[in-house]
Design a protein around this motif. Structure first.
Motif, PDB file in Angstrom:
ATOM      1  N   ALA A  33     -37.251   0.586 -11.712  1.00 37.80           N
ATOM      2  CA  ALA A  33     -36.572   1.580 -12.565  1.00 37.80           C
ATOM      3  C   ALA A  33     -37.607   2.492 -13.213  1.00 37.80           C
ATOM      4  O   ALA A  33     -38.731   2.059 -13.486  1.00 37.80           O
ATOM      5  CB  ALA A  33     -35.783   0.849 -13.638  1.00 37.80           C
ATOM      6  N   PRO A  34     -37.240   3.743 -13.461  1.00 35.55           N
ATOM      7  CA  PRO A  34     -38.206   4.643 -14.102  1.00 35.55           C
ATOM      8  C   PRO A  34     -38.497   4.194 -15.534  1.00 35.55           C
ATOM      9  O   PRO A  34     -37.645   3.583 -16.177  1.00 35.55           O
ATOM     10  CB  PRO A  34     -37.491   5.991 -14.080  1.00 35.55           C
ATOM     11  CG  PRO A  34     -36.062   5.686 -13.901  1.00 35.55           C
ATOM     12  CD  PRO A  34     -35.974   4.398 -13.183  1.00 35.55           C
ATOM     13  N   ARG A  35     -39.685   4.513 -15.980  1.00 33.70           N
ATOM     14  CA  ARG A  35     -40.048   4.146 -17.347  1.00 33.70           C
ATOM     15  C   ARG A  35     -39.660   5.287 -18.296  1.00 33.70           C
ATOM     16  O   ARG A  35     -39.508   6.436 -17.881  1.00 33.70           O
ATOM     17  CB  ARG A  35     -41.555   3.898 -17.432  1.00 33.70           C
ATOM     18  CG  ARG A  35     -42.014   2.708 -16.601  1.00 33.70           C
ATOM     19  CD  ARG A  35     -43.487   2.410 -16.854  1.00 33.70           C
ATOM     20  NE  ARG A  35     -44.315   3.605 -16.829  1.00 33.70           N
ATOM     21  CZ  ARG A  35     -44.772   4.163 -15.706  1.00 33.70           C
ATOM     22  NH1 ARG A  35     -44.469   3.628 -14.533  1.00 33.70           N
ATOM     23  NH2 ARG A  35     -45.535   5.229 -15.756  1.00 33.70           N
ATOM     24  N   ALA A  36     -39.522   4.914 -19.559  1.00 34.80           N
ATOM     25  CA  ALA A  36     -39.097   5.916 -20.554  1.00 34.80           C
ATOM     26  C   ALA A  36     -40.094   7.070 -20.636  1.00 34.80           C
ATOM     27  O   ALA A  36     -39.705   8.223 -20.832  1.00 34.80           O
ATOM     28  CB  ALA A  36     -38.950   5.247 -21.915  1.00 34.80           C
ATOM     29  N   GLU A  37     -41.394   6.750 -20.421  1.00 31.27           N
ATOM     30  CA  GLU A  37     -42.416   7.818 -20.514  1.00 31.27           C
ATOM     31  C   GLU A  37     -42.169   8.895 -19.468  1.00 31.27           C
ATOM     32  O   GLU A  37     -42.389  10.079 -19.707  1.00 31.27           O
ATOM     33  CB  GLU A  37     -43.836   7.266 -20.307  1.00 31.27           C
ATOM     34  CG  GLU A  37     -44.295   6.236 -21.314  1.00 31.27           C
ATOM     35  CD  GLU A  37     -43.823   4.853 -20.951  1.00 31.27           C
ATOM     36  OE1 GLU A  37     -44.192   4.364 -19.873  1.00 31.27           O
ATOM     37  OE2 GLU A  37     -43.062   4.260 -21.736  1.00 31.27           O
TER      38      GLU A  37
END
Lengths: 178, 152
Positions: free
Chosen positions: B26-30
């Motif tokens: 999953a993509p990271r928040a950054e």
């Protein structure tokens, strides 16, 4: 604090444009969304892109959204729209995409030892978009008919008829391949 | 595949779950925040570009208008001529005028291409009396008189 309360708190945070709320939403729902996008698009890069766009759209659209029933269903609804957009874009480059999907299918086939999984994974992209959406939301995410209808913005009757059509079509495809 | 509907649905549910396990991370928040920042910069850049282009276009237009004098054209019409001041003109008085001969210095306008004997609205910058008549007492600026051109 229940999961519903958490969702309400998270959604209110998104409405107020709090970066912490977005971070929490990404951490909580990112894995679910990426897996849904992966099932839908069968393309890792496109899936990642769709998920990122989903969070951006949620960040922008939270303020305008009224009467949220389920944060997960809402995010899955946005994701479905993003995936449709990706597929529309891909249709413009149909040939290249087709080649890519074939390569992708070939790659993924080698990932599973269970032939039934291989069969389902190759059958899934051959379902029409609206049918695929319903299969993913109903059978993988296990959303109710009502939640699926809310997520996709369609009547509940349409969800039921699409579910039935999707199952029939999927069985046909898999039996033909067998 | 001779399985009933419920079995198939269960198989579908389990298989989808298994397939989804092979999804990418999953993509990271950054990454999301980075995209947000990039989008903001793009939007600001877009607005600035549009504003600069508009300013350039407007300044070109204004410069062009200033550097090009408004073309005028002189029409000499023979007597008799009838002039009615336009409704919005501050003409005093508003009754029709009959003038033996006059010269109209009109702003260049498509309406100047009227045929003989027709009535036309001609934007006029100045009106001077001809040799055979008295100067009409009508305003000489920003008046749009209705002129009946006689057949020449």
């Amino acid at each position: 604090m229940t999961s519903k309360d958490n969702d309400v708190r998270l959604f209110e945070g998104l409405r107020r444009r709090e970066p912490e709320a977005l971070t929490t939403a990404v951490q909580t729902y990112g894995p679910v969304l990426i897996r849904a996008a992966w099932l839908y698009l069968a393309d890792a890069h496109a899936a990642e892109d769709a998920v990122q766009e989903t969070f951006l759209a949620a960040w922008d659209g939270a303020k305008r959204t009224r009467g949220l029933t389920s944060l997960r269903a809402w995010l899955l609804g946005i994701l479905t729209n993003r995936c449709r957009k990706h597929i529309r874009t891909a249709q413009r480059r149909r040939k290249r995409e087709q080649r890519f999907l074939e390569q992708n299918a070939a790659l993924s086939k080698s990932n599973f030892s269970d032939p039934r999984l291989e069969k389902l994974q190759s059958a899934l992209p051959r379902l029409d978009g609206p049918l695929r959406e319903v299969v993913i939301l109903r059978y993988w995410q296990k959303l109710s008919v009502q939640e699926t209808a809310a997520a996709l913005g369609i009547p509940e009757g349409t969800v039921k008829s699409r579910t039935h059509a999707a199952i029939t079509r999927l069985r046909d495809i898999m039996e033909t391949n067998a | 595949m001779n399985v009933d509907q419920n079995q198939f649905e269960q198989y579908l549910s389990d298989s989808l779950d298994a397939i989804s396990q092979s999804a990418p991370a999953a993509p990271r928040a950054e990454q999301i925040f980075r995209r947000l920042r990039r989008r903001k910069i793009r939007r600001v850049g877009g607005v600035v570009t549009v504003l600069v282009l508009l300013a350039c276009g407007l300044s070109t237009l204004v410069f062009h208008r200033i550097s090009q004098p408004v073309p005028t054209e002189t029409i000499v019409v023979q007597a008799p001529i009838r002039i009615e001041a336009a409704r919005n003109a501050r003409a005093q008085p508003a009754r029709p005028w009959r003038i033996p001969a006059m010269k109209l210095t009109a702003l260049s306008s498509p309406s100047l291409k009227v045929q003989d004997g027709l009535t036309a609205d001609i934007p006029v910058s100045s009106i001077t009396a001809g040799t055979q008549g008295a100067s009409p007492n009508i305003p000489t600026r920003f008046v749009t008189p209705r002129v009946s051109l006689p057949k020449l």
